[in-house]
Design a protein around this motif. Structure first.
Motif, mmCIF file in Angstrom:
data_model
loop_
_atom_site.group_PDB
_atom_site.id
_atom_site.type_symbol
_atom_site.label_atom_id
_atom_site.label_comp_id
_atom_site.label_asym_id
_atom_site.label_seq_id
_atom_site.Cartn_x
_atom_site.Cartn_y
_atom_site.Cartn_z
ATOM 1 N N THR A 110 -28.279 88.531 -150.360
ATOM 2 C CA THR A 110 -29.402 89.280 -149.797
ATOM 3 C C THR A 110 -28.916 90.555 -149.116
ATOM 4 N N ALA A 111 -27.841 90.427 -148.326
ATOM 5 C CA ALA A 111 -27.316 91.586 -147.607
ATOM 6 C C ALA A 111 -26.790 92.649 -148.560
ATOM 7 N N LEU A 112 -26.298 92.230 -149.734
ATOM 8 C CA LEU A 112 -25.698 93.171 -150.679
ATOM 9 C C LEU A 112 -26.654 93.602 -151.793
ATOM 10 N N SER A 113 -27.843 92.996 -151.827
ATOM 11 C CA SER A 113 -28.748 93.280 -152.938
ATOM 12 C C SER A 113 -29.264 94.709 -152.931
ATOM 13 N N PHE A 116 -26.049 97.066 -154.058
ATOM 14 C CA PHE A 116 -25.539 96.764 -155.393
ATOM 15 C C PHE A 116 -26.639 96.706 -156.452
ATOM 16 N N LEU A 117 -27.825 96.250 -156.077
ATOM 17 C CA LEU A 117 -28.894 96.061 -157.052
ATOM 18 C C LEU A 117 -30.081 96.984 -156.820
ATOM 19 N N GLY A 118 -30.086 97.688 -155.690
ATOM 20 C CA GLY A 118 -31.195 98.584 -155.395
ATOM 21 C C GLY A 118 -32.477 97.869 -155.053
ATOM 22 N N GLU A 119 -32.371 96.613 -154.589
ATOM 23 C CA GLU A 119 -33.556 95.834 -154.253
ATOM 24 C C GLU A 119 -33.892 95.977 -152.767
ATOM 25 N N ARG A 120 -35.163 95.989 -152.474
ATOM 26 C CA ARG A 120 -35.608 96.095 -151.097
ATOM 27 C C ARG A 120 -35.449 94.741 -150.406
ATOM 28 N N VAL A 121 -34.894 94.757 -149.198
ATOM 29 C CA VAL A 121 -34.716 93.539 -148.393
ATOM 30 C C VAL A 121 -35.712 93.588 -147.252
ATOM 31 N N SER A 122 -36.561 92.563 -147.178
ATOM 32 C CA SER A 122 -37.603 92.544 -146.156
ATOM 33 C C SER A 122 -37.023 92.173 -144.798
ATOM 34 N N GLN A 123 -37.815 92.388 -143.769
ATOM 35 C CA GLN A 123 -37.387 92.043 -142.410
ATOM 36 C C GLN A 123 -37.146 90.546 -142.278
ATOM 37 N N ALA A 124 -38.012 89.741 -142.900
ATOM 38 C CA ALA A 124 -37.839 88.288 -142.836
ATOM 39 C C ALA A 124 -36.532 87.853 -143.482
ATOM 40 N N GLN A 125 -36.161 88.527 -144.570
ATOM 41 C CA GLN A 125 -34.906 88.180 -145.237
ATOM 42 C C GLN A 125 -33.701 88.544 -144.374
ATOM 43 N N TRP A 126 -33.765 89.702 -143.691
ATOM 44 C CA TRP A 126 -32.674 90.073 -142.787
ATOM 45 C C TRP A 126 -32.568 89.072 -141.636
ATOM 46 N N ILE A 127 -33.697 88.605 -141.134
ATOM 47 C CA ILE A 127 -33.682 87.595 -140.074
ATOM 48 C C ILE A 127 -33.006 86.328 -140.582
ATOM 49 N N ALA A 158 -17.284 81.362 -150.598
ATOM 50 C CA ALA A 158 -18.656 81.836 -150.419
ATOM 51 C C ALA A 158 -18.788 83.299 -150.844
ATOM 52 N N LEU A 159 -17.798 84.118 -150.500
ATOM 53 C CA LEU A 159 -17.838 85.528 -150.890
ATOM 54 C C LEU A 159 -17.698 85.684 -152.401
ATOM 55 N N SER A 160 -16.805 84.905 -153.008
ATOM 56 C CA SER A 160 -16.633 84.950 -154.455
ATOM 57 C C SER A 160 -17.904 84.484 -155.165
ATOM 58 N N PHE A 161 -18.533 83.454 -154.615
ATOM 59 C CA PHE A 161 -19.784 82.947 -155.186
ATOM 60 C C PHE A 161 -20.898 83.983 -155.063
ATOM 61 N N SER A 162 -20.860 84.758 -153.986
ATOM 62 C CA SER A 162 -21.858 85.823 -153.815
ATOM 63 C C SER A 162 -21.722 86.859 -154.921
ATOM 64 N N LEU A 163 -20.470 87.252 -155.213
ATOM 65 C CA LEU A 163 -20.246 88.208 -156.299
ATOM 66 C C LEU A 163 -20.677 87.609 -157.626
ATOM 67 N N TYR A 164 -20.410 86.319 -157.811
ATOM 68 C CA TYR A 164 -20.824 85.602 -159.020
ATOM 69 C C TYR A 164 -22.340 85.698 -159.202
ATOM 70 N N GLN A 165 -23.084 85.508 -158.114
ATOM 71 C CA GLN A 165 -24.538 85.552 -158.196
ATOM 72 C C GLN A 165 -25.045 86.968 -158.460
ATOM 73 N N LEU A 166 -24.403 87.957 -157.844
ATOM 74 C CA LEU A 166 -24.799 89.340 -158.089
ATOM 75 C C LEU A 166 -24.607 89.707 -159.566
ATOM 76 N N VAL A 167 -23.476 89.297 -160.142
ATOM 77 C CA VAL A 167 -23.220 89.577 -161.557
ATOM 78 C C VAL A 167 -24.207 88.796 -162.431
ATOM 79 N N THR A 168 -24.521 87.556 -162.032
ATOM 80 C CA THR A 168 -25.493 86.749 -162.773
ATOM 81 C C THR A 168 -26.844 87.447 -162.831
ATOM 82 N N ARG A 169 -27.244 88.041 -161.724
ATOM 83 C CA ARG A 169 -28.522 88.750 -161.694
ATOM 84 C C ARG A 169 -28.469 90.017 -162.526
ATOM 85 N N LYS A 170 -27.308 90.661 -162.581
ATOM 86 C CA LYS A 170 -27.144 91.830 -163.445
ATOM 87 C C LYS A 170 -27.305 91.440 -164.921
#
Length: 296
Positions: A110-113, A116-127, A158-170
């Motif tokens: 969420t923090a990197l979306s 890296f992905l140009g997605e809008r992060v809502s206030q609730a998601q940042w919370i 956890a950090l490696s898995f985060s990159l894995y998920q970002l690439v998966t979404r790509k």
């Protein structure tokens, strides 16, 4: 997608996260006797072999056709590095706490979306992100039993898995999930095969060999259950139930290893679950894609 049967989807997602927790527990048990690389090698070889048997006769070479080989290679490397770090961490730390730490990955995504992905992060998601990090800090707290260099392995996973998920979404919409999962399994098999000679150890008995094969079957079944679950229910409906893996990890950790999380660990796990529920609520409200995809 037929999303008119949410209870089928919920049932399948619960089966998937149970098998994920069981696979992690089985990996933790086997690494008491064998190197992590060897355990993962069997897991990936069985996983890839079963997928080849199930899908190649129907799909042929189209199973490995990809439009983004570069991203598929990165995804596969992230997959094997995540599991190497995570299972290595589980060799030293309890199952429930280790699973809770890896569950900060959706929050990191969420923090990197946005960058890296140009997605809008809502206030609730940042919370939700900040609440989740507080939960991790409570679990891995100064003076606590997990406040050791070993905890860095779980955080690295956890950090490696985060990159894995970002690439998966790509790759979403570029290649099919079956192709992505098969290629990642093959890459992981090749990587672990390359370094296996330095870690090979003959199984002590037939039972351990059966458990290793069962680990590969369980890992594949969990992915298939999860993929199938999204055919019956919306991601926003299923997202809260993925956190059931934390409950299953705690129960299995107690039954197999006799570990009971202390009050601080339970508090941290609860806070991480709350952050995940906030994230799920935000996704449902904004109809975003799931941030937790394809657990390992």
């Amino acid at each position: 997608m037929n999303s008119d049967h949410p209870f089928k989807g919920i049932g399948l997602i619960c089966c998937a996260v149970f098998l994920f927790a069981g696979s992690d527990a089985l990996s933790k048990y086997l690494t008491q006797f064998y190197p992590v690389v060897m355990v993962l090698w069997v897991r990936y070889v069985v996983h890839s072999g079963l997928m080849m048997t199930a899908f190649v006769p129907k799909s042929g070479f189209s199973l490995i056709k990809t439009k983004r080989l570069d991203l598929q290679i990165i995804r596969g490397i992230c997959m094997v590095s995540t599991n190497l770090l995570f299972i290595s961490a589980l060799h030293f730390i309890p199952l429930a706490e280790g699973t809770a730490i890896i569950y900060i990955a959706p929050l990191v995504v969420t923090a990197l979306s946005w960058p890296f992905l140009g997605e809008r992060v809502s206030q609730a998601q940042w919370i939700a992100v900040w609440i989740g990090f507080v939960g991790v800090l409570i679990i891995v707290r100064p003076g606590g039993v997990l406040f050791t260099p070993v905890a860095l392995l779980a955080l690295g996973a956890a950090l490696s898995f985060s990159l894995y998920q970002l690439v998966t979404r790509k790759l979403s919409g570029v290649d099919s999930s079956t192709t992505s999962n098969f290629i990642s399994g093959v890459i992981s098999s090749l990587v672990t095969t390359a370094i296996l000679p330095f870690y090979w150890k003959m199984p002590a008995d037939l039972w351990h060999g059966i458990l290793m094969v069962g680990l590969g079957i369980s890992a594949l079944a969990s992915h298939l259950f999860m993929t199938r679950a999204y055919d019956y229910a919306q991601p926003s409906t299923l997202a809260p139930f993925t956190y059931g893996q934390l409950i299953f990890a705690g129960l299995i950790g107690y039954l197999l290893f006799g570990h009971i999380p202390d009050r601080y660990a339970l508090l941290g796990i609860t806070i991480i679950c709350i952050s995940g529920l906030i994230m799920a609520w935000s996704q449902r409200k904004n109809a975003h894609k799931p941030l937790l995809s394809d657990p390992l």
